[in-house]
Scaffold this motif. Structure first.
Motif, mmCIF file in Angstrom:
data_model
loop_
_atom_site.group_PDB
_atom_site.id
_atom_site.type_symbol
_atom_site.label_atom_id
_atom_site.label_comp_id
_atom_site.label_asym_id
_atom_site.label_seq_id
_atom_site.Cartn_x
_atom_site.Cartn_y
_atom_site.Cartn_z
ATOM 1 N N SER A 137 0.665 -1.354 -0.008
ATOM 2 C CA SER A 137 0.061 -0.009 0.150
ATOM 3 C C SER A 137 0.893 1.272 -0.101
ATOM 4 C CB SER A 137 -1.009 -0.031 1.079
ATOM 5 O OG SER A 137 -1.713 0.970 1.191
ATOM 6 N N ALA A 138 1.969 1.316 0.766
ATOM 7 C CA ALA A 138 2.891 2.475 0.812
ATOM 8 C C ALA A 138 3.484 2.435 -0.528
ATOM 9 C CB ALA A 138 3.932 2.265 1.919
ATOM 10 N N LYS A 139 3.957 1.589 -1.212
ATOM 11 C CA LYS A 139 4.534 1.693 -2.674
ATOM 12 C C LYS A 139 3.455 2.313 -3.552
ATOM 13 C CE LYS A 139 7.991 -1.786 -2.134
ATOM 14 N NZ LYS A 139 8.692 -3.095 -2.774
ATOM 15 N N ALA A 140 2.347 1.879 -3.349
ATOM 16 C CA ALA A 140 1.187 2.432 -4.393
ATOM 17 C C ALA A 140 0.902 4.030 -4.145
ATOM 18 C CB ALA A 140 0.117 1.569 -4.260
ATOM 19 N N VAL A 166 2.501 23.503 -5.739
ATOM 20 C CA VAL A 166 3.670 22.714 -6.168
ATOM 21 C C VAL A 166 4.596 22.079 -5.048
ATOM 22 C CG1 VAL A 166 5.660 22.567 -7.808
ATOM 23 C CG2 VAL A 166 3.706 23.734 -8.271
ATOM 24 N N ASP A 167 4.644 23.123 -3.989
ATOM 25 C CA ASP A 167 5.567 22.626 -3.103
ATOM 26 C C ASP A 167 4.898 21.489 -2.047
ATOM 27 O OD1 ASP A 167 7.299 24.086 -3.896
ATOM 28 O OD2 ASP A 167 7.149 25.993 -2.455
ATOM 29 N N GLU A 168 3.280 21.883 -1.996
ATOM 30 C CA GLU A 168 2.477 20.651 -1.201
ATOM 31 C C GLU A 168 2.612 19.432 -1.901
ATOM 32 O OE1 GLU A 168 -1.418 22.557 -0.716
ATOM 33 O OE2 GLU A 168 -0.615 23.903 0.744
ATOM 34 N N LYS A 169 2.727 19.234 -3.124
ATOM 35 C CA LYS A 169 2.680 18.027 -3.664
ATOM 36 C C LYS A 169 3.930 17.262 -3.761
ATOM 37 C CE LYS A 169 -1.621 18.409 -5.077
ATOM 38 N NZ LYS A 169 -2.740 17.686 -4.359
ATOM 39 N N THR A 170 5.005 18.315 -3.947
ATOM 40 C CA THR A 170 6.474 17.637 -3.846
ATOM 41 C C THR A 170 6.510 17.357 -2.175
ATOM 42 O OG1 THR A 170 7.054 19.278 -5.490
ATOM 43 C CG2 THR A 170 8.607 18.167 -3.813
ATOM 44 N N GLY A 171 6.160 17.851 -1.329
ATOM 45 C CA GLY A 171 6.167 17.428 0.213
ATOM 46 C C GLY A 171 5.667 16.259 0.307
ATOM 47 N N ASP A 172 4.175 15.937 -0.281
ATOM 48 C CA ASP A 172 3.460 14.768 -0.149
ATOM 49 C C ASP A 172 4.204 13.541 -0.574
ATOM 50 O OD1 ASP A 172 0.971 13.360 0.743
ATOM 51 O OD2 ASP A 172 0.811 13.189 -1.388
ATOM 52 N N LEU A 173 5.158 13.773 -1.711
ATOM 53 C CA LEU A 173 5.786 12.519 -2.061
ATOM 54 C C LEU A 173 6.774 12.195 -1.307
ATOM 55 C CD1 LEU A 173 6.568 10.702 -4.778
ATOM 56 C CD2 LEU A 173 7.978 12.616 -5.476
ATOM 57 N N THR A 174 7.605 13.536 -0.708
ATOM 58 C CA THR A 174 8.358 13.234 0.344
ATOM 59 C C THR A 174 7.787 12.073 1.293
ATOM 60 O OG1 THR A 174 9.681 15.106 -0.126
ATOM 61 C CG2 THR A 174 10.184 13.747 1.936
ATOM 62 N N VAL A 175 6.870 12.475 1.892
ATOM 63 C CA VAL A 175 6.153 11.941 3.134
ATOM 64 C C VAL A 175 5.652 10.487 2.563
ATOM 65 C CG1 VAL A 175 4.128 11.654 4.334
ATOM 66 C CG2 VAL A 175 5.097 13.816 4.121
ATOM 67 N N LYS A 176 5.452 10.280 1.383
ATOM 68 C CA LYS A 176 4.915 8.761 0.884
ATOM 69 C C LYS A 176 6.484 7.986 0.905
ATOM 70 C CE LYS A 176 0.327 9.185 0.427
ATOM 71 N NZ LYS A 176 0.322 10.689 0.727
ATOM 72 N N GLN A 177 7.445 8.477 0.390
ATOM 73 C CA GLN A 177 8.652 7.710 0.095
ATOM 74 C C GLN A 177 8.974 7.499 1.610
ATOM 75 O OE1 GLN A 177 11.369 10.501 -1.710
ATOM 76 N NE2 GLN A 177 10.562 9.936 -3.715
ATOM 77 N N ALA A 178 8.968 8.175 2.950
ATOM 78 C CA ALA A 178 9.470 7.846 4.038
ATOM 79 C C ALA A 178 8.472 6.733 4.574
ATOM 80 C CB ALA A 178 9.536 8.963 4.993
ATOM 81 N N LEU A 179 7.263 6.690 4.322
ATOM 82 C CA LEU A 179 6.147 5.797 4.755
ATOM 83 C C LEU A 179 6.425 4.470 4.170
ATOM 84 C CD1 LEU A 179 2.673 7.604 4.540
ATOM 85 C CD2 LEU A 179 4.117 6.901 6.730
ATOM 86 N N LYS A 181 9.571 3.591 3.223
ATOM 87 C CA LYS A 181 10.887 2.973 3.764
ATOM 88 C C LYS A 181 10.564 2.348 5.137
ATOM 89 C CE LYS A 181 14.146 6.101 1.612
ATOM 90 N NZ LYS A 181 15.088 7.235 1.655
ATOM 91 N N ALA A 182 9.483 3.244 5.975
ATOM 92 C CA ALA A 182 9.137 2.402 7.085
ATOM 93 C C ALA A 182 8.435 1.020 7.035
ATOM 94 C CB ALA A 182 8.231 3.350 8.039
ATOM 95 N N ALA A 183 7.592 0.970 6.126
ATOM 96 C CA ALA A 183 6.814 -0.497 5.703
ATOM 97 C C ALA A 183 7.969 -1.495 5.354
ATOM 98 C CB ALA A 183 5.648 -0.302 4.675
ATOM 99 N N GLN A 184 8.912 -0.980 4.800
ATOM 100 C CA GLN A 184 9.906 -1.921 4.127
ATOM 101 C C GLN A 184 10.827 -2.479 5.382
ATOM 102 O OE1 GLN A 184 10.535 -3.297 0.790
ATOM 103 N NE2 GLN A 184 11.633 -4.718 2.118
ATOM 104 N N ALA A 185 11.215 -1.412 6.469
ATOM 105 C CA ALA A 185 11.970 -1.767 7.473
ATOM 106 C C ALA A 185 10.989 -2.829 8.413
ATOM 107 C CB ALA A 185 12.299 -0.663 8.336
ATOM 108 N N THR A 186 9.763 -2.659 8.607
ATOM 109 C CA THR A 186 8.971 -3.583 9.320
ATOM 110 C C THR A 186 8.986 -4.959 8.782
ATOM 111 O OG1 THR A 186 7.740 -1.747 10.001
ATOM 112 C CG2 THR A 186 6.733 -3.757 10.143
#
Length: 397
Positions: A137-140, A166-179, A181-186
């Motif tokens: 789900s996090a990857k999607a 534009v900055d908001e959409k870019t920041g949302d991408l960064t959050v999704k990438q962190a999520l 990575k967290a799911a992958q670590a789990t």
């Protein structure tokens, strides 16, 4: 009738001669008596003088002398010890569940990485499936955020949208990438835990303990309870001994140690002092030292009782005398020596080592001193003695 001749009176000229004979005989008897009396008195005086001389001789103690020897006396320190495995690892479970099966029992030889048992962990399996779904789900969500951010960045270059959007959409991408990575670590963590469902040996050794069976409930990280297995490396063993404080300086690292065990009487094993705690236990007054023992034959067992004999260093210059030559009274420790005039000289001494039957002298005695081997009670300086034998003092071998 004629007169009787026996009753007739003698002539006057015969009477003086008879009296003189009697006087001479009495004188001779008196002289003989005086001689007998004088001889008796002289014999008595001679006997009394001989008795006095004999008594005086008996009053002088008869002693045997020894000469101190300079010789390296071998001395050993005999102590009990306890054998331990050189490497010992209690094996606990890292995951909870039920024991699916065990494959080795006590006494089995195992290799590093060999499977000992397997654990069924359905809860962990479900957690791993859930973590993998969360990762998908996090990857999607990350993929969608990536596309959205790219589109808004293109619109931002034409000034069709505001820069804030534009900055908001870019920041949302960064959050999704962190999520993601967290799911992958789990997922990675749960996969590592899943590997612990297989209980394996950490090193080559033998199984000395097994405390589980098929179907037993397994609690994760329960180090307070019994270990599932205990693996011990017995090719080398550690032997722990407690050295009395006064012997610690004499027992150095790499000192050779002779080891015996009750199950093999008469057989001697060799070891070396490998380590010392370099501290004195206040309760026992001893220092704990560790001896390493080669056990390639496998005859020695960890946990077994053993007797140790440690050879202590020798001092070839030390003077040795028997312990029976010592005198201990209110003036301290002394030995009785005999001078050239056959009179006693008491010398105060100090002892460097007490070896039982003999002692090594620290000070107060010279190599040419003549020491009384077993001094009688009551000797004082200047007493005369009669010497009957002189020998060298024995040494410990």
């Amino acid at each position: 009738m004629s007169p009787d001749k026996s009753t007739a009176p003698r002539p006057p000229e015969q009477r003086p001669r008879s009296r003189r004979g009697l006087a001479i005989a009495g004188t001779i008897c008196g002289l003989a008596l005086l001689v007998v009396v004088a001889d008796g008195l002289w014999s008595r005086q001679a006997s009394e003088a001989a008795l006095k001389e004999w008594t005086d001789k008996q009053a002088v103690p008869t002693v045997s002398l020894i000469n101190p020897v300079q010789q390296a006396n071998k001395n050993y320190l005999d102590l009990p010890g306890r054998l331990e495995a050189y490497s010992r690892a209690p094996i606990y479970a890292r995951v909870g569940g039920f024991l699916k099966g065990w494959y080795v029992d006590i006494g089995a030889q195992v290799k590093a990485g060999q499977l000992l048992a397997e654990i069924e962990a359905p809860d962990l399996d479900q957690q791993l499936l859930q973590a993998k779904a969360s990762l998908a789900s996090a990857k999607a969500a990350e993929a969608l955020a990536t596309v959205t951010a790219q589109r808004w960045q293109q619109l931002g270059t034409s000034n069709a949208v505001s820069r804030q959007t534009v900055d908001e959409k870019t920041g949302d991408l960064t959050v999704k990438q962190a999520l993601t990575k967290a799911a992958q670590a789990t997922v990675d963590r749960l996969e590592v835990l899943s590997d612990f469902k297989r209980v394996v040996a950490p090193f080559d050794g033998i199984v000395t303990t097994r405390n589980t069976d098929v179907g037993a409930l397994i609690n994760a990280d329960s180090s307070a309870g019994l270990a599932l297995f205990v693996i011990s490396d017995v090719k080398k063993l550690r032997l722990s001994v407690s050295i009395p404080q006064n012997y610690v300086p004499a027992v150095r690292l790499n000192t050779n140690v002779q080891i015996t065990v009750p199950e093999y009487p008469g057989k001697i094993y060799s070891g070396q002092v490998e380590a010392s705690s370099r501290a004195v236990d206040a309760q026992t007054g001893t220092t704990r030292m560790q001896v390493v023992v080669d056990n390639t034959s496998g005859e020695l067992m960890p946990g077994a009782f053993a007797n140790t004999r440690i050879e202590l260093p020798t001092n070839p210059q030390a003077l040795t005398i028997p312990a029976g030559a010592l005198i201990f009274d209110r003036k301290g420790l002394r030995v009785a020596t005999v001078g050239a005039d056959s009179k006693v000289v008491l010398k105060p001494i100090t002892i460097s080592r007490d070896l039982g039957q003999v002692v090594e002298i620290g000070s107060g005695l010279a190599a040419d001193d003549r020491v009384i081997e077993s001094p009688p009670d009551g000797l004082v300086d200047g007493d005369p003695v009669r010497v009957v034998n002189t020998a060298k003092a024995p040494a410990v071998r």
